[in-house]
Design a protein around this motif. Structure first.
Motif, mmCIF file in Angstrom:
data_model
loop_
_atom_site.group_PDB
_atom_site.id
_atom_site.type_symbol
_atom_site.label_atom_id
_atom_site.label_comp_id
_atom_site.label_asym_id
_atom_site.label_seq_id
_atom_site.Cartn_x
_atom_site.Cartn_y
_atom_site.Cartn_z
ATOM 1 N N ILE A 22 0.846 -1.199 0.000
ATOM 2 C CA ILE A 22 0.000 0.000 0.000
ATOM 3 C C ILE A 22 0.878 1.245 0.000
ATOM 4 C CG2 ILE A 22 -1.882 1.206 1.149
ATOM 5 C CD1 ILE A 22 -2.472 -1.724 0.052
ATOM 6 N N LEU A 23 1.941 1.226 0.784
ATOM 7 C CA LEU A 23 2.872 2.363 0.796
ATOM 8 C C LEU A 23 3.528 2.542 -0.568
ATOM 9 C CD1 LEU A 23 4.513 1.909 4.295
ATOM 10 C CD2 LEU A 23 2.930 3.715 3.592
ATOM 11 N N GLU A 29 0.231 7.801 -6.216
ATOM 12 C CA GLU A 29 -0.965 8.627 -6.024
ATOM 13 C C GLU A 29 -1.618 8.262 -4.698
ATOM 14 O OE1 GLU A 29 -4.313 7.786 -8.688
ATOM 15 O OE2 GLU A 29 -3.283 5.964 -9.272
ATOM 16 N N PRO A 30 -2.490 9.125 -4.169
ATOM 17 C CA PRO A 30 -3.135 8.838 -2.888
ATOM 18 C C PRO A 30 -3.921 7.522 -2.927
ATOM 19 C CG PRO A 30 -3.528 11.103 -3.514
ATOM 20 C CD PRO A 30 -2.892 10.430 -4.688
ATOM 21 N N VAL A 31 -3.951 6.841 -1.797
ATOM 22 C CA VAL A 31 -4.712 5.597 -1.658
ATOM 23 C C VAL A 31 -5.726 5.803 -0.537
ATOM 24 C CG1 VAL A 31 -4.599 3.140 -1.109
ATOM 25 C CG2 VAL A 31 -2.752 4.197 -2.427
ATOM 26 N N ALA A 32 -6.984 5.559 -0.836
ATOM 27 C CA ALA A 32 -8.031 5.648 0.182
ATOM 28 C C ALA A 32 -8.110 4.317 0.925
ATOM 29 C CB ALA A 32 -9.371 5.964 -0.452
ATOM 30 N N ILE A 43 -3.625 7.392 2.512
ATOM 31 C CA ILE A 43 -2.174 7.291 2.593
ATOM 32 C C ILE A 43 -1.615 8.045 1.399
ATOM 33 C CG2 ILE A 43 -0.179 5.754 2.499
ATOM 34 C CD1 ILE A 43 -1.817 3.677 3.927
ATOM 35 N N ILE A 44 -0.678 8.953 1.687
ATOM 36 C CA ILE A 44 -0.030 9.725 0.636
ATOM 37 C C ILE A 44 1.473 9.669 0.853
ATOM 38 C CG2 ILE A 44 -1.977 11.285 0.216
ATOM 39 C CD1 ILE A 44 -0.582 13.343 1.998
ATOM 40 N N SER A 45 2.205 9.959 -0.199
ATOM 41 C CA SER A 45 3.662 9.940 -0.110
ATOM 42 C C SER A 45 4.159 11.174 0.640
ATOM 43 C CB SER A 45 4.271 9.908 -1.508
ATOM 44 O OG SER A 45 4.051 11.150 -2.157
ATOM 45 N N PRO A 46 5.375 11.112 1.159
ATOM 46 C CA PRO A 46 5.948 12.296 1.816
ATOM 47 C C PRO A 46 6.023 13.496 0.870
ATOM 48 C CG PRO A 46 7.241 10.357 2.361
ATOM 49 C CD PRO A 46 6.245 9.946 1.310
#
Length: 83
Positions: A22-23, A29-32, A43-46
């Motif tokens: 998932i990371l 791109e964002p993951v809901a 979850i979004i990247s730094p």
């Protein structure tokens, strides 16, 4: 009805099972994260978080600048060399 603000979604159980995948997906791109088909989080990247934080800071600084421009005081001209 809850609006999902991501193209990728995973269930919370899948997040528990394979968080590394998932990371990795969130790097693109964002993951809901869904819990019982409702968004529980994202979850979004730094890099995405830094861009969001920078944008929020820009909005805040713009509001401060506009408030100061409209406070009734006469603007003072300065050059970059004077700064």
């Amino acid at each position: 009805m809850h609006k999902i603000l991501a193209n990728k979604v995973v269930g919370i159980s899948e997040l528990k099972t394979n968080p590394a995948a998932i990371l990795t997906a969130a790097a693109e791109e964002p993951v809901a994260i869904l819990n019982r088909n409702k968004p529980a989080g994202y979850i979004i990247s730094p890099e995405v978080w830094e861009a969001i934080a920078d944008r929020l800071e820009d909005i805040e600084l713009t509001a401060i600048a506009n408030k100061r421009l409209n406070d009734g005081n006469k603007p003072v001209k300065v050059s970059l060399d004077e700064l």
